[in-house]
Design an enzyme around this catalytic site. Structure first.
Site, PDB file in Angstrom:
ATOM      1  N   LYS A  74      -7.548  -0.438  -6.947  1.00  0.00           N
ATOM      2  CA  LYS A  74      -8.365   0.455  -6.127  1.00  0.00           C
ATOM      3  C   LYS A  74      -8.486   1.803  -6.840  1.00  0.00           C
ATOM      4  CE  LYS A  74      -9.855  -0.450  -2.673  1.00  0.00           C
ATOM      5  NZ  LYS A  74     -10.074  -0.911  -1.302  1.00  0.00           N
TER       6      LYS A  74
ATOM      7  N   HIS B  41      -7.204  15.483   3.743  1.00  0.00           N
ATOM      8  CA  HIS B  41      -6.968  15.544   2.291  1.00  0.00           C
ATOM      9  C   HIS B  41      -6.384  16.891   1.873  1.00  0.00           C
ATOM     10  CE1 HIS B  41      -9.366  11.845   2.254  1.00  0.00           C
ATOM     11  NE2 HIS B  41      -8.603  11.566   1.209  1.00  0.00           N
TER      12      HIS B  41
ATOM     13  N   ARG C  95      -3.332   1.253  -3.867  1.00  0.00           N
ATOM     14  CA  ARG C  95      -2.924  -0.143  -4.087  1.00  0.00           C
ATOM     15  C   ARG C  95      -3.600  -0.664  -5.353  1.00  0.00           C
ATOM     16  NH1 ARG C  95      -6.705  -3.216   0.316  1.00  0.00           N
ATOM     17  NH2 ARG C  95      -7.934  -1.394   0.898  1.00  0.00           N
TER      18      ARG C  95
ATOM     19  N   CYS D 104      -5.194  12.040  -1.725  1.00  0.00           N
ATOM     20  CA  CYS D 104      -4.194  11.985  -0.648  1.00  0.00           C
ATOM     21  C   CYS D 104      -2.962  11.177  -1.069  1.00  0.00           C
ATOM     22  CB  CYS D 104      -4.776  11.456   0.654  1.00  0.00           C
ATOM     23  SG  CYS D 104      -5.276   9.729   0.630  1.00  0.00           S
ATOM     24  N   TYR D 105      -3.137  10.237  -2.017  1.00  0.00           N
ATOM     25  CA  TYR D 105      -1.986   9.448  -2.463  1.00  0.00           C
ATOM     26  C   TYR D 105      -1.029  10.268  -3.329  1.00  0.00           C
ATOM     27  CZ  TYR D 105      -4.739   5.643  -0.577  1.00  0.00           C
ATOM     28  OH  TYR D 105      -5.464   4.851   0.277  1.00  0.00           O
TER      29      TYR D 105
ATOM     30  N   HIS E  86       0.855  -1.193   0.000  1.00  0.00           N
ATOM     31  CA  HIS E  86       0.000   0.000   0.000  1.00  0.00           C
ATOM     32  C   HIS E  86       0.894   1.247   0.000  1.00  0.00           C
ATOM     33  CE1 HIS E  86      -2.906   2.989   1.260  1.00  0.00           C
ATOM     34  NE2 HIS E  86      -3.858   2.114   0.975  1.00  0.00           N
TER      35      HIS E  86
ATOM     36  N   ASP F 200     -10.548  13.966  -1.780  1.00  0.00           N
ATOM     37  CA  ASP F 200     -10.183  12.706  -2.409  1.00  0.00           C
ATOM     38  C   ASP F 200     -10.454  12.721  -3.920  1.00  0.00           C
ATOM     39  OD1 ASP F 200     -10.745  10.114  -3.410  1.00  0.00           O
ATOM     40  OD2 ASP F 200     -11.528   9.338  -1.552  1.00  0.00           O
TER      41      ASP F 200
ATOM     42  N   ASP G  78     -11.741  17.836   3.521  1.00  0.00           N
ATOM     43  CA  ASP G  78     -11.421  17.635   4.936  1.00  0.00           C
ATOM     44  C   ASP G  78      -9.958  18.028   5.135  1.00  0.00           C
ATOM     45  OD1 ASP G  78      -9.668  15.198   4.679  1.00  0.00           O
ATOM     46  OD2 ASP G  78     -11.501  14.327   3.905  1.00  0.00           O
TER      47      ASP G  78
ATOM     48  N   ASP H 141      -7.138   8.588  -5.454  1.00  0.00           N
ATOM     49  CA  ASP H 141      -7.530   9.413  -4.302  1.00  0.00           C
ATOM     50  C   ASP H 141      -6.450  10.479  -4.147  1.00  0.00           C
ATOM     51  OD1 ASP H 141      -7.675  10.436  -1.698  1.00  0.00           O
ATOM     52  OD2 ASP H 141      -8.273   8.547  -0.788  1.00  0.00           O
TER      53      ASP H 141
HETATM   54  C1  LIG Z   1       2.482   8.580   9.147  1.00  0.00           C
HETATM   55  C2  LIG Z   1       1.293   7.743   8.988  1.00  0.00           C
HETATM   56  C3  LIG Z   1       0.388   7.580  10.123  1.00  0.00           C
HETATM   57  C4  LIG Z   1       1.080   7.166   7.805  1.00  0.00           C
HETATM   58  C5  LIG Z   1      -0.127   6.425   7.387  1.00  0.00           C
HETATM   59  C6  LIG Z   1       0.071   5.956   6.007  1.00  0.00           C
HETATM   60  C7  LIG Z   1      -1.182   5.460   5.343  1.00  0.00           C
HETATM   61  C8  LIG Z   1      -2.016   6.458   4.588  1.00  0.00           C
HETATM   62  C9  LIG Z   1      -1.485   4.174   5.384  1.00  0.00           C
HETATM   63  C10 LIG Z   1      -2.627   3.596   4.665  1.00  0.00           C
HETATM   64  C11 LIG Z   1      -3.559   2.888   5.583  1.00  0.00           C
HETATM   65  C12 LIG Z   1      -4.622   2.080   4.883  1.00  0.00           C
HETATM   66  C13 LIG Z   1      -4.765   0.698   5.327  1.00  0.00           C
HETATM   67  C14 LIG Z   1      -5.374   2.590   3.929  1.00  0.00           C
HETATM   68  C15 LIG Z   1      -6.399   1.800   3.195  1.00  0.00           C
HETATM   69  O1  LIG Z   1      -7.563   2.446   3.323  1.00  0.00           O
HETATM   70  P1  LIG Z   1      -8.747   2.192   2.283  1.00  0.00           P
HETATM   71  O2  LIG Z   1      -8.968   0.739   2.050  1.00  0.00           O
HETATM   72  O3  LIG Z   1      -9.908   2.992   2.788  1.00  0.00           O
HETATM   73  O4  LIG Z   1      -8.200   2.932   0.989  1.00  0.00           O
HETATM   74  P2  LIG Z   1      -7.765   2.400  -0.459  1.00  0.00           P
HETATM   75  O5  LIG Z   1      -8.987   1.824  -1.074  1.00  0.00           O
HETATM   76  O6  LIG Z   1      -7.337   3.657  -1.144  1.00  0.00           O
HETATM   77  O7  LIG Z   1      -6.657   1.413  -0.273  1.00  0.00           O
HETATM   78 ZN   LIG Z   2      -7.624   9.710   0.775  1.00  0.00          ZN
END
Ligand SMILES: CC(C)=CCC/C(C)=C/CC/C(C)=C/COP(=O)(O)OP(=O)(O)O
Ligand SMILES: [Zn+2]
Length: 467
Positions: A263, A407, A260, A268-269, A218, A397, A404, A266
């Site tokens: 998916k 983001h 990942r 934030c990535y 991820h 996003d 928010d 978004d």
């Molecule tokens: C410093 C610090 C605390 C860093 C955190 C890093 C970070 C953003 C990790 C990802 C966590 C995670 C499991 C997201 C999946 O969410 P989802 O399944 O809602 O999103 P997706 O569909 O985009 O994978």
């Molecule tokens: Zn996001």
């Protein structure tokens, strides 16, 4: 925050809704007369500031919200304000420092609010907030000796860290602990011991890094794992060639990044994945060496804008064309190194994972890293400005979502990475071509390892070197 343990593939319907929304934004943009295009690409700085200040002022009178996230809210807002090149008034700054001091545990580390148990994530957020505020009062409010003891108490015998007492052990915990120790100048062999082995055990068959061994790669964890390996000086133990291969294909045709495989994109990535490129670009010599191990003979994109050094201005002015080309598998690699999207004939599209990096001209990777970013920075800026920006203030996003502070922080951090990643060194100003939209959009550069504004990072480094 849960670890990713399964690959929950999005449905074609969900994917096509996003593509349609994004395509609509780019079509509107393409139809705007050339002279007014820059207005659509404007970063709404004053509205963002208003949104951010309102958030901090609402939190500040007593900071008495009940959640366990308050140092995070401080960091997301303060870092966004710093990225915009702005600051807050002295009264608000004092109240914020006092509040964060009250979150500091008597035995070290910061909790989510006064009296809450210390946690590595809120310790990272509080320390980064105080570094972002940046003056003597703020920096000297951090009790480094106690933080060191707290960090050590979070360390497991296997070398990795737990988020809190008896809490979960993961790559995020390793990153927050090592980032805080490094920036406060308290990192030592004891804290570093065996962290690298743990991170290494989380690099997956895809090339990215997962939260814990056996989980799915991820972007959030890949950023955390890579940054940690850099800080402990063990980055060359990772398989950087496959890591680069993985992250390159996380950029979608929308221009944004997914976290990942299979998916949705978004905003934030833009930082979690875009930041990986900022980190990798510092190590282009190592990457260049790794790349020569791959079979460059497969390279079939020698005419791509990357390989020829041509600018992709046409993509900037005509977003519709860029998305329409997603229906042609043959042309996908010409656009950029982003993930391929294959048309299913009914208009629904999906990402095709596992494309080998050999599709890009590997032989010139070392040179490319010096000259231009290894992702499509202009397409990402376009996604951020047209699809992730709320013109009334704040970022988000994707088009149907609301703004928010999380983001806003990570979209702006990603935008800064995009604008500055073309520069030869940290201190040179980006050329106008690196900044999509008016040059007025330019944000402050960051230190990508800690994600704090570069100038504040340097001040902190100096402060903690002498104190
Ligand atoms: C410093 C610090 C605390 C860093 C955190 C890093 C970070 C953003 C990790 C990802 C966590 C995670 C499991 C997201 C999946 O969410 P989802 O399944 O809602 O999103 P997706 O569909 O985009 O994978
Ligand atoms: Zn996001």
């Amino acid at each position: 925050m849960a670890s990713t343990s399964s690959n929950e593939t999005v449905t074609q319907r969900e994917q096509s809704i996003v593509l349609e929304d994004v395509k609509l934004m780019y079509t509107i943009f393409a139809d705007v007369p050339p002279k007014t295009k820059h207005l659509m690409l404007e970063l709404h700085r004053s509205n963002h500031m208003e949104y951010l200040l309102r958030g901090l002022q609402q939190l500040a009178p007593s900071f008495c919200a009940l959640d366990a996230n308050r140092p995070w809210i401080c960091y997301w807002i303060l870092h966004s304000i710093a990225l915009l090149g702005e600051s807050i008034d002295a009264g608000l700054e004092d109240r914020t420092i006092d509040f964060l001091s009250r979150c500091q545990d008597p035995d070290g580390g910061y909790g989510g609010g006064p009296g809450q148990m210390p946690h590595l994530a809120t310790t990272y957020a509080a320390v980064n907030s105080l570094i972002t505020l940046g003056d003597e009062k703020s920096l000297s409010s951090i009790d480094r000796d106690k933080i060191y003891r707290f960090l050590l108490s979070m360390k497991d015998p296997n070398g990795a860290f737990r988020m809190h007492d008896a809490g979960e052990m993961d790559v995020r915990a390793c990153y927050t602990a090592i980032s805080v120790a490094s920036v406060l100048n308290i990192l030592d062999d004891e804290l570093v011991r065996d962290v690298g082995n743990y991170i290494l055990s989380c690099q997956t068959y895809e090339g990215g890094i997962s939260g814990e061994p056996g989980s799915e790669a991820h972007g959030g964890y890949t950023f955390c794992g890579l940054a940690t390996m850099i800080l402990i000086n063990e980055v060359d133990r990772l398989d950087l060639a496959t890591l680069l291969d993985w992250v390159v294909f996380r950029q979608g045709m929308e221009g944004g990044f997914q976290g990942r495989t299979n998916k949705l994109v978004d905003g934030c990535y833009s930082f979690w994945q875009g930041g990986i490129f900022a980190l990798l670009q510092r190590f282009h010599t190592i990457i260049g060496e790794s790349m020569t191990l791959l079979d460059a003979g497969q390279a079939n994109c020698a005419d791509s804008p990357q390989a020829t050094g041509e600018s992709d201005e046409s993509d900037i002015s005509d977003g519709e064309e860029s998305l329409d080309r997603t229906s042609s598998g043959d042309e996908a690699c010409v656009i950029q190194q982003g993930a391929r999207i294959i048309s299913k004939g009914d208009g629904a599209c999906f990402f095709q994972p596992g494309v080998n990096f050999g599709n890009v001209d590997c032989k010139s990777i070392d040179g490319l890293a010096e000259r231009e970013p290894l992702f499509n920075s202009i397409a990402l800026q376009r996604y951020l400005l047209l699809c992730s920006q709320d013109p009334g203030g704040g970022l988000k996003d994707k088009p149907r979502k609301g703004r928010d502070y999380y983001h806003t922080c990570y979209c702006l951090s990603g935008l800064s990475v995009c604008q500055h990643c073309w520069s030869k060194d940290e201190d040179s100003s980006p050329l106008p071509g690196a900044v999509l939209g008016p040059y007025f959009n330019l944000l402050e550069p960051i230190n990508p390892i800690h994600n704090v504004v570069l100038e504040r990072y340097r001040e902190a480094q100096e402060f903690f070197a002498r104190s």
